[in-house]
Design an enzyme around this catalytic site. Structure first.
Site, PDB file in Angstrom:
ATOM      1  N   PHE A 145       0.793  -1.236   0.000  1.00 25.90           N
ATOM      2  CA  PHE A 145       0.000   0.000   0.000  1.00 25.90           C
ATOM      3  C   PHE A 145       0.826   1.287   0.000  1.00 25.90           C
ATOM      4  O   PHE A 145       0.260   2.365   0.146  1.00 25.90           O
ATOM      5  CB  PHE A 145      -0.978   0.038   1.183  1.00 25.90           C
ATOM      6  CG  PHE A 145      -2.215  -0.788   0.982  1.00 25.90           C
ATOM      7  CD1 PHE A 145      -2.526  -1.341  -0.244  1.00 25.90           C
ATOM      8  CD2 PHE A 145      -3.086  -1.011   2.043  1.00 25.90           C
ATOM      9  CE1 PHE A 145      -3.668  -2.097  -0.428  1.00 25.90           C
ATOM     10  CE2 PHE A 145      -4.236  -1.765   1.867  1.00 25.90           C
ATOM     11  CZ  PHE A 145      -4.523  -2.311   0.631  1.00 25.90           C
ATOM     12  N   ASP A 146       2.148   1.194  -0.136  1.00 23.14           N
ATOM     13  CA  ASP A 146       2.934   2.438  -0.187  1.00 23.14           C
ATOM     14  C   ASP A 146       4.138   2.268  -1.111  1.00 23.14           C
ATOM     15  O   ASP A 146       5.240   2.697  -0.785  1.00 23.14           O
ATOM     16  CB  ASP A 146       3.387   2.847   1.216  1.00 23.14           C
ATOM     17  CG  ASP A 146       3.811   4.322   1.282  1.00 23.14           C
ATOM     18  OD1 ASP A 146       3.364   5.113   0.419  1.00 23.14           O
ATOM     19  OD2 ASP A 146       4.575   4.680   2.194  1.00 23.14           O
ATOM     20  N   LEU A 147       3.905   1.632  -2.266  1.00 24.78           N
ATOM     21  CA  LEU A 147       4.982   1.496  -3.240  1.00 24.78           C
ATOM     22  C   LEU A 147       5.333   2.863  -3.816  1.00 24.78           C
ATOM     23  O   LEU A 147       4.475   3.565  -4.348  1.00 24.78           O
ATOM     24  CB  LEU A 147       4.566   0.560  -4.377  1.00 24.78           C
ATOM     25  CG  LEU A 147       5.155  -0.855  -4.327  1.00 24.78           C
ATOM     26  CD1 LEU A 147       4.545  -1.601  -3.149  1.00 24.78           C
ATOM     27  CD2 LEU A 147       4.885  -1.581  -5.614  1.00 24.78           C
TER      28      LEU A 147
END
Length: 222
Positions: free
Chosen positions: A75-77
């Site tokens: 969820f935070d690439l």
């Protein structure tokens, strides 16, 4: 989450200990530079490198998304959360807002607006980010409110990273055609499918994405 993982493209937990000031997490040291610093040089990697790095990131996402009993969603690439080692190996770091699908709430506890998928956007986007959201997505359909973050969310963010690597720009709702001038048509189609606005239009799994990348590598692109 990291204690559950064992993959050469992920950091390892060395120790966890408690002190007077809190709990400390000791991770393996990744020697190299973060991908955002690579991008900051202004030198774009050629498409062979873009394909190679995509082929490294897709399997680690497949590994995370395939965890049982609960898939792990990063969820935070973004480039600052990817290390490039000196032997050209990519390592995915920073699981600060990751979720276990089916075990944790999918409520967003943090959003990197430049790389987030549309389903990650809160109902009320903070005013300072509204111009960026409008530039990236234009006018979102009403159905966007019903989209829920899942494995396809990570694939969207990976598409943003690959687009930026290939073109030097972030994708917007107006510049998507520029990818076709930067890489082969086959690789461009893969990246654009990752960037489909609606989750149903993207690759549905990282395994499916990896298969497409491998077909591209074995085609005339090689």
């Amino acid at each position: 989450i990291l204690k559950l993982l064992n993959h050469n493209s992920l950091p390892r937990i060395i120790d966890i200990f408690h002190g007077a000031d809190g709990t400390y997490l000791v991770e393996s040291y990744i020697e190299g530079v973060s991908l955002d610093k690579v991008l900051a040089t202004g030198q774009r990697p050629n498409q062979a490198v873009v394909l190679d790095w995509a082929e490294q990131l897709a399997p680690v996402l497949a590994y995370l998304h395939g965890m049982q009993p609960h898939p792990i969603l990063h969820f935070d690439l973004k480039p600052s959360n990817i290390m490039v080692t000196h032997d050209n190996r990519l390592v995915l770091i920073d699981f600060g807002i990751s979720k276990r699908h089916g075990a944790d709430s999918d409520r967003a506890i943090g959003v990197t607006y430049a790389y987030a998928a549309p389903e990650q956007l809160p109902a009320q986007v903070p005013e300072r980010y509204r111009p960026l959201v409008a530039q990236r997505f234009g006018t979102l359909p009403e159905s966007q409110a019903r989209w829920r973050p899942d494995a396809r969310t990570d694939l969207y963010s990976l598409g943003v990273i690959l687009f930026e690597l290939a073109t030097g720009e972030h994708p917007t709702h107006q510049n998507s055609g520029r990818i076709k001038n930067a890489v082969s048509g086959e690789l461009a189609d893969i990246i654009l499918r990752c960037l489909a606005l609606e989750p149903g239009g993207r690759y549905q799994t990282a395994v499916e994405l990896l298969a497409a990348l491998q077909r591209a590598k074995g085609s005339r692109f090689k």
